[in-house]
Design a protein around this motif. Structure first.
Motif, short mmCIF file in Angstrom:
data_model
loop_
_atom_site.label_atom_id
_atom_site.label_comp_id
_atom_site.label_asym_id
_atom_site.label_seq_id
_atom_site.Cartn_x
_atom_site.Cartn_y
_atom_site.Cartn_z
N ALA A 1 0.83 -1.21 0.00
CA ALA A 1 0.00 0.00 0.00
C ALA A 1 0.86 1.26 0.00
O ALA A 1 0.57 2.22 -0.71
N LYS A 2 1.93 1.23 0.78
CA LYS A 2 2.85 2.38 0.82
C LYS A 2 3.51 2.59 -0.54
O LYS A 2 3.64 3.71 -1.01
N GLU B 1 1.05 4.04 -3.17
CA GLU B 1 0.76 5.47 -3.04
C GLU B 1 1.68 6.29 -3.92
O GLU B 1 1.27 7.28 -4.52
N LYS B 2 2.95 5.89 -4.02
CA LYS B 2 3.94 6.62 -4.80
C LYS B 2 3.97 6.20 -6.26
O LYS B 2 4.48 6.92 -7.10
N PRO C 1 1.43 4.94 -9.07
CA PRO C 1 0.05 4.65 -9.48
C PRO C 1 -0.07 3.49 -10.48
O PRO C 1 -1.16 3.00 -10.72
N GLU D 1 -1.56 -1.39 -8.49
CA GLU D 1 -2.90 -1.25 -7.93
C GLU D 1 -3.27 -2.51 -7.15
O GLU D 1 -3.28 -3.61 -7.69
N LYS E 1 -7.22 -2.01 2.43
CA LYS E 1 -6.83 -0.63 2.75
C LYS E 1 -6.95 -0.36 4.24
O LYS E 1 -6.13 0.36 4.82
N THR F 1 -3.65 0.42 7.30
CA THR F 1 -3.53 1.55 8.22
C THR F 1 -3.26 1.12 9.66
O THR F 1 -3.02 1.96 10.51
#
Length: 164
Positions: free
Chosen positions: A97-98, A101-102, A104, A107, A124, A128
């Motif tokens: 996930a990290k 984010e950078k 795209p 996925e 997701k 967190t």
């Protein structure tokens, strides 16, 4: 008719996938839309730091392996997929996930977490969650707060008894 050597190689890959699914707490599927070799190596390093691995398998072989384990994901297994897995249920999800984010081009799609099919929204949420050390620190802080409040209460009670 396919060559027996090729069939044996495919069966070896299917067995490897089954073994990885059984030995992993999380098995995450991602779509790769044009990651460069350098970006893929960066993702591999990030996953390795968290004790996880990244593999690229043919969808048909993944589908056969999962079907042999009574897991049906044939509808989701279309298009180029990359698989990340690890013994820890949360760390591979957080690392992917990290990274996503950078970048795209990568996925998150779905995963198997502790043997259960997990959708994107749940992945997701899991991404967190703080690390184990962070959760233990929060727990210890909560316990210290209770002890501190109890000490203050005893001190106030002792002062109240002195005044009488």
């Amino acid at each position: 008719m396919a060559n027996q050597k090729i069939l044996d190689q495919k069966q070896a890959v299917i067995d490897e996938i089954v073994e990885n699914v059984k030995n992993s707490s999380s098995f995450i599927f991602m779509e790769n839309h044009g990651l460069t070799v350098a970006e893929t190596m960066e993702l591999r390093r990030a996953l390795k730091e968290s004790g996880s691995e990244l593999k690229i398998y043919k969808n048909t072989l993944v589908n056969r392996a999962l079907t042999s384990m009574d897991i049906n994901l044939s509808d989701e297994l279309n298009g180029p997929k990359v698989v990340a897995f690890g013994k820890d249920a949360i760390e591979p999800i957080k690392a992917v996930a990290k990274f996503a984010e950078k970048h795209p081009n990568l996925e998150l799609k779905l995963g198997l977490v502790d043997g259960e099919v997990t959708d994107l929204a749940t992945l997701k949420k899991l991404a967190t969650i703080p690390s184990r050390e962070g959760l233990l620190t929060m727990f210890a802080g909560g316990l210290m707060g209770i002890a501190r409040d109890f000490a203050i209460c005893l001190d106030l009670h002792a002062k109240n008894l002195e005044e009488k």
